[in-house]
Design an enzyme around this catalytic site. Structure first.
Site, PDB file in Angstrom:
ATOM      1  N   ARG A 104      -0.537  -9.245  13.162  1.00 16.11           N
ATOM      2  CA  ARG A 104      -1.051  -8.176  12.295  1.00 16.11           C
ATOM      3  C   ARG A 104      -1.951  -8.742  11.197  1.00 16.11           C
ATOM      4  NH1 ARG A 104       4.294  -5.354  10.568  1.00 16.11           N
ATOM      5  NH2 ARG A 104       2.987  -4.038   9.266  1.00 16.11           N
TER       6      ARG A 104
ATOM      7  N   LYS B  97       0.836  -1.209   0.000  1.00 12.97           N
ATOM      8  CA  LYS B  97       0.000   0.000   0.000  1.00 12.97           C
ATOM      9  C   LYS B  97       0.867   1.255   0.000  1.00 12.97           C
ATOM     10  CE  LYS B  97      -1.925  -1.025   3.938  1.00 12.97           C
ATOM     11  NZ  LYS B  97      -1.234  -2.298   4.232  1.00 12.97           N
TER      12      LYS B  97
ATOM     13  N   ARG C  19      11.743  -6.471   4.356  1.00 10.70           N
ATOM     14  CA  ARG C  19      11.582  -5.013   4.306  1.00 10.70           C
ATOM     15  C   ARG C  19      12.645  -4.323   5.169  1.00 10.70           C
ATOM     16  NH1 ARG C  19       5.983  -2.138   5.323  1.00 10.70           N
ATOM     17  NH2 ARG C  19       5.949  -3.473   7.167  1.00 10.70           N
TER      18      ARG C  19
ATOM     19  N   ARG D 145      -9.270   1.417   8.806  1.00 10.40           N
ATOM     20  CA  ARG D 145      -8.859   0.047   9.091  1.00 10.40           C
ATOM     21  C   ARG D 145      -9.938  -0.714   9.841  1.00 10.40           C
ATOM     22  NH1 ARG D 145      -3.137   0.647   9.063  1.00 10.40           N
ATOM     23  NH2 ARG D 145      -2.101  -1.352   9.250  1.00 10.40           N
TER      24      ARG D 145
ATOM     25  N   ARG E 261      11.694  -2.569  10.738  1.00  5.34           N
ATOM     26  CA  ARG E 261      10.647  -2.002  11.583  1.00  5.34           C
ATOM     27  C   ARG E 261      10.397  -2.899  12.781  1.00  5.34           C
ATOM     28  NH1 ARG E 261       5.468  -0.085   8.152  1.00  5.34           N
ATOM     29  NH2 ARG E 261       4.373  -1.358   9.672  1.00  5.34           N
TER      30      ARG E 261
HETATM   31  P1  AP5 Z   1       5.003  -1.651   1.763  1.00  3.24           P
HETATM   32  O1  AP5 Z   1       4.689  -0.781   0.607  1.00  3.24           O
HETATM   33  O2  AP5 Z   1       5.816  -1.108   2.873  1.00  3.24           O
HETATM   34  O3  AP5 Z   1       3.638  -2.341   2.299  1.00  3.24           O
HETATM   35  P2  AP5 Z   1       2.425  -1.733   3.136  1.00  3.24           P
HETATM   36  O4  AP5 Z   1       1.187  -2.389   2.612  1.00  3.24           O
HETATM   37  O5  AP5 Z   1       2.458  -0.247   3.146  1.00  3.24           O
HETATM   38  O6  AP5 Z   1       2.813  -2.364   4.534  1.00  3.24           O
HETATM   39  P3  AP5 Z   1       2.769  -1.805   6.011  1.00  3.24           P
HETATM   40  O7  AP5 Z   1       3.406  -2.877   6.864  1.00  3.24           O
HETATM   41  O8  AP5 Z   1       3.352  -0.436   6.099  1.00  3.24           O
HETATM   42  O9  AP5 Z   1       1.262  -1.804   6.274  1.00  3.24           O
HETATM   43  P4  AP5 Z   1       0.600  -1.901   7.592  1.00  3.24           P
HETATM   44  O10 AP5 Z   1      -0.791  -1.645   7.143  1.00  3.24           O
HETATM   45  O11 AP5 Z   1       0.770  -3.108   8.398  1.00  3.24           O
HETATM   46  O12 AP5 Z   1       1.390  -0.836   8.471  1.00  3.24           O
HETATM   47  P5  AP5 Z   1       1.057   0.660   8.879  1.00  3.24           P
HETATM   48  O13 AP5 Z   1       2.311   1.415   8.874  1.00  3.24           O
HETATM   49  O14 AP5 Z   1      -0.116   1.173   8.152  1.00  3.24           O
HETATM   50  O15 AP5 Z   1       5.684  -2.993   1.196  1.00  3.24           O
HETATM   51  C1  AP5 Z   1       6.127  -4.023   2.059  1.00  3.24           C
HETATM   52  C2  AP5 Z   1       7.474  -4.580   1.551  1.00  3.24           C
HETATM   53  O16 AP5 Z   1       7.274  -5.253   0.309  1.00  3.24           O
HETATM   54  C3  AP5 Z   1       8.537  -3.494   1.273  1.00  3.24           C
HETATM   55  O17 AP5 Z   1       9.813  -3.994   1.599  1.00  3.24           O
HETATM   56  C4  AP5 Z   1       8.407  -3.251  -0.240  1.00  3.24           C
HETATM   57  O18 AP5 Z   1       9.634  -2.797  -0.806  1.00  3.24           O
HETATM   58  C5  AP5 Z   1       8.015  -4.622  -0.747  1.00  3.24           C
HETATM   59  N1  AP5 Z   1       7.110  -4.585  -1.900  1.00  3.24           N
HETATM   60  C6  AP5 Z   1       6.083  -3.695  -2.100  1.00  3.24           C
HETATM   61  N2  AP5 Z   1       5.457  -3.972  -3.268  1.00  3.24           N
HETATM   62  C7  AP5 Z   1       6.070  -5.067  -3.789  1.00  3.24           C
HETATM   63  C8  AP5 Z   1       5.882  -5.834  -4.979  1.00  3.24           C
HETATM   64  N3  AP5 Z   1       4.908  -5.518  -5.843  1.00  3.24           N
HETATM   65  N4  AP5 Z   1       6.707  -6.899  -5.205  1.00  3.24           N
HETATM   66  C9  AP5 Z   1       7.686  -7.221  -4.306  1.00  3.24           C
HETATM   67  N5  AP5 Z   1       7.935  -6.523  -3.163  1.00  3.24           N
HETATM   68  C10 AP5 Z   1       7.130  -5.463  -2.921  1.00  3.24           C
HETATM   69  O19 AP5 Z   1       0.562   0.430  10.396  1.00  3.24           O
HETATM   70  C11 AP5 Z   1       1.433   0.004  11.405  1.00  3.24           C
HETATM   71  C12 AP5 Z   1       0.679  -0.045  12.728  1.00  3.24           C
HETATM   72  O20 AP5 Z   1       0.184   1.280  13.050  1.00  3.24           O
HETATM   73  C13 AP5 Z   1      -0.574  -0.939  12.753  1.00  3.24           C
HETATM   74  O21 AP5 Z   1      -0.253  -2.284  13.038  1.00  3.24           O
HETATM   75  C14 AP5 Z   1      -1.394  -0.256  13.859  1.00  3.24           C
HETATM   76  O22 AP5 Z   1      -0.917  -0.626  15.132  1.00  3.24           O
HETATM   77  C15 AP5 Z   1      -1.103   1.223  13.657  1.00  3.24           C
HETATM   78  N6  AP5 Z   1      -2.078   1.878  12.780  1.00  3.24           N
HETATM   79  C16 AP5 Z   1      -1.834   2.498  11.584  1.00  3.24           C
HETATM   80  N7  AP5 Z   1      -2.972   2.975  11.039  1.00  3.24           N
HETATM   81  C17 AP5 Z   1      -3.959   2.651  11.913  1.00  3.24           C
HETATM   82  C18 AP5 Z   1      -5.386   2.854  11.901  1.00  3.24           C
HETATM   83  N8  AP5 Z   1      -5.999   3.472  10.875  1.00  3.24           N
HETATM   84  N9  AP5 Z   1      -6.088   2.385  12.955  1.00  3.24           N
HETATM   85  C19 AP5 Z   1      -5.504   1.757  13.990  1.00  3.24           C
HETATM   86  N10 AP5 Z   1      -4.168   1.519  14.059  1.00  3.24           N
HETATM   87  C20 AP5 Z   1      -3.411   1.962  13.016  1.00  3.24           C
END
Ligand code: AP5
Ligand code: ZN
Length: 216
Positions: A171, A13, A127, A88, A160
């Site tokens: 997660r 994402k 990652r 979410r 991370r």
């Molecule tokens: P990446 O693009 O980083 O993936 P992502 O979907 O953004 O993953 P996140 O782990 O950041 O999502 P998340 O939803 O768990 O975390 P968030 O920060 O929102 O890609 C992942 C890896 O794959 C990278 O190494 C990339 O290079 C690689 N890659 C990407 N595309 C690829 C492809 N096509 N082919 C191969 N490799 C590829 O949330 C973290 C925490 O914050 C949550 O657990 C929660 O505690 C809190 N939080 C955040 N938002 C909320 C909310 N709205 N409500 C409640 N808690 C929240």
């Protein structure tokens, strides 16, 4: 254009949202990035969010919704935004819908980046992120030019805190229980578009561009 990114943790994402933001000139708003910045700066919000994030659980809706509503009320969001990691939960989606309706606006596209769980574990373990500028890399799919060093700013890359295997498993479970229902929610709203997130990053982005077209 107002866009929501949906998908499991690690589906890509953030990777796609950054490209959309730069191609369409709209801000990329990641609630995860906002929380991580607050943790780094040891703010009261960061202190509250840290315990939930480290365990791979969601930060409570009341903390998250206020923060997001403030952010989308800022001037740079007038022409739209791409939301990454919000909503979410169904209550978050309802709160967002209500806030936009009050402004006479609505979501244009909810893009679901679909990746099976087995690929997710591999993605997360590879990652690496830059603690200074936020750039994201992958040991195999997107390695930096110099091992362990950010191409953009030269800082040392880190893993991370919530990318450990046990936390990723939680997660994913939280995603299936609380976030996946949003796919049906936005389908019913008539804005859901699904892309195959297992493809290489540029192929995924091409699918997204075909959906968004030249609209602004
Ligand atoms: P990446 O693009 O980083 O993936 P992502 O979907 O953004 O993953 P996140 O782990 O950041 O999502 P998340 O939803 O768990 O975390 P968030 O920060 O929102 O890609 C992942 C890896 O794959 C990278 O190494 C990339 O290079 C690689 N890659 C990407 N595309 C690829 C492809 N096509 N082919 C191969 N490799 C590829 O949330 C973290 C925490 O914050 C949550 O657990 C929660 O505690 C809190 N939080 C955040 N938002 C909320 C909310 N709205 N409500 C409640 N808690 C929240
Ligand atoms: Zn950097």
């Amino acid at each position: 254009m107002k866009i929501i990114m949906l998908g499991a943790p690690g589906a890509g994402k953030g990777t796609q949202a950054k490209q959309i933001a730069s191609a369409y000139g709209i801000p990329h708003i990641s609630t995860g990035d906002i929380f991580r910045a607050n943790i780094k700066n040891q703010t009261p919000l960061g202190k509250k969010a840290k315990e939930y994030m480290d365990a791979g659980n969601l930060v409570p809706d009341e903390l998250t919704c206020d923060l997001l509503m403030d952010r989308i009320g800022q001037d740079d969001c007038e022409d739209g935004f791409v939301l990454d990691g919000f909503p979410r939960t169904i209550p978050q989606a309802r709160a967002l819908g209500k806030a936009l309706t009050a402004r006479g606006e609505s979501i244009d596209f909810a893009i679901n980046v679909e990746v099976p769980d087995e690929n997710i574990i591999r993605r997360m373990s590879g990652r690496r992120v830059c603690p200074s500028c936020g750039a994201t890399y992958h040991l195999v799919a997107l390695p930096p030019e110099k091992e362990g060093v950010c191409d953009a700013c030269g800082s040392e890359l880190i893993q991370r805190a919530d990318d450990s295997e046990a936390t990723v498993a939680n997660r994913l479970q939280v995603y299936h229980e609380q976030t996946q229902p949003l796919i049906d929610y936005y389908e019913r709203e008539g804005v859901l578009k699904t892309v195959d997130g297992t493809q290489p990053m540029d192929v995924v982005f091409a699918q997204i561009k075909a959906i968004l077209g030249n609209e602004l």
